[in-house]
Design a protein around this motif. Structure first.
Motif, PDB file in Angstrom:
ATOM      1  N   ILE A 100       0.837  -1.209   0.000  1.00  0.00           N
ATOM      2  CA  ILE A 100       0.000   0.000   0.000  1.00  0.00           C
ATOM      3  C   ILE A 100       0.870   1.256   0.000  1.00  0.00           C
ATOM      4  N   GLY A 104       1.012   4.062  -2.961  1.00  0.00           N
ATOM      5  CA  GLY A 104       0.617   5.450  -2.700  1.00  0.00           C
ATOM      6  C   GLY A 104       1.745   6.451  -2.826  1.00  0.00           C
ATOM      7  N   TRP A 105       2.979   5.984  -3.034  1.00  0.00           N
ATOM      8  CA  TRP A 105       4.119   6.900  -3.119  1.00  0.00           C
ATOM      9  C   TRP A 105       4.025   7.898  -4.282  1.00  0.00           C
ATOM     10  N   ALA A 107       1.552   9.545  -5.516  1.00  0.00           N
ATOM     11  CA  ALA A 107       0.738  10.704  -5.134  1.00  0.00           C
ATOM     12  C   ALA A 107       1.481  11.581  -4.134  1.00  0.00           C
ATOM     13  N   ILE A 108       2.200  10.955  -3.207  1.00  0.00           N
ATOM     14  CA  ILE A 108       2.961  11.723  -2.219  1.00  0.00           C
ATOM     15  C   ILE A 108       4.077  12.515  -2.901  1.00  0.00           C
TER      16      ILE A 108
END
Length: 209
Positions: A100, A104-105, A107-108
């Motif tokens: 996860i 999600g990296w 977007a960060i």
């Protein structure tokens, strides 16, 4: 100069080796987390770019809190990949929370890069408007009182022409008068001795002073 260049080259080589190892660890971790193909190579690029953007913000001296925040985020991602691929984590069985986090990296990284790249430029016009002094309207000069027109000065009378021979004679007469009386000759006496008009005698007196 030669010793300095060798030292700088050694530092650059060391930095390139460290960057390559960190790049490979990030690639391996993304690949183990299910990001195959070109996506596995894009992860280390995004981490390095975020580190560079945060470093530039710190060097600019503006919004250092944001620069340090995103620098630590990118550094944590890089160090985490190095530690995870050192044998402490089974890359054949990656836990769900890590999958996860890897998913999600992007977007960060996009959020951090956008804030670092455009935060300073957006604030620059505002600071310029705040620091620019307001133009001061020039004061209208007070109306000066009108002065009466100056009357033309009368032209000075043209001097009476004096022949050089007469000047020589006048000096001789003046020297004789001084030797006899001990005082300089006056205009009336000079006029009487030479038998000349008064204007000419006055012009001769100016040559005797």
């Amino acid at each position: 100069m030669r010793a300095l260049s060798v030292r700088i080259d050694a530092v650059l080589v060391q930095a390139l080796i460290a960057a390559a190892l960190s790049f490979a660890h990030l690639h391996d971790l993304a690949l183990a987390a299910g990001q195959d193909g070109w996506k596995a190579w894009a992860y280390p690029v995004s981490v390095d770019l975020l580190l560079v953007a945060a470093w530039r913000r710190l060097r600019s001296g503006e919004a250092k809190a944001a620069g340090w925040c995103w620098f630590l985020v990118a550094l944590t991602a890089s160090l985490g990949a190095n530690v995870a691929t050192s044998g402490l984590l089974d890359l054949d069985d990656v836990p769900d929370w890590l999958r996860i986090l890897v998913a999600g990296w992007p977007a960060i990284a996009f959020l951090g890069g956008t804030l670092l790249a455009h935060g300073a430029t957006a604030d620059a016009p505002t600071r310029e408007r705040e620091s620019a002094p307001e133009p001061i309207a020039p004061e209208a000069p007070d109306s000066a009182p009108e002065l009466p027109a100056a009357e033309p000065e009368p032209a000075p009378p043209s001097p009476t022409p004096v022949p050089p021979a007469l000047v020589t004679l006048a000096r001789k007469v003046a020297d004789e008068h001084r030797a006899r009386t001990g005082t300089p000759i006056d205009t009336s006496t000079l006029r009487a001795r030479l038998g000349v008009p008064l204007p000419l005698a006055e012009a001769l007196s100016t040559h005797l002073t």
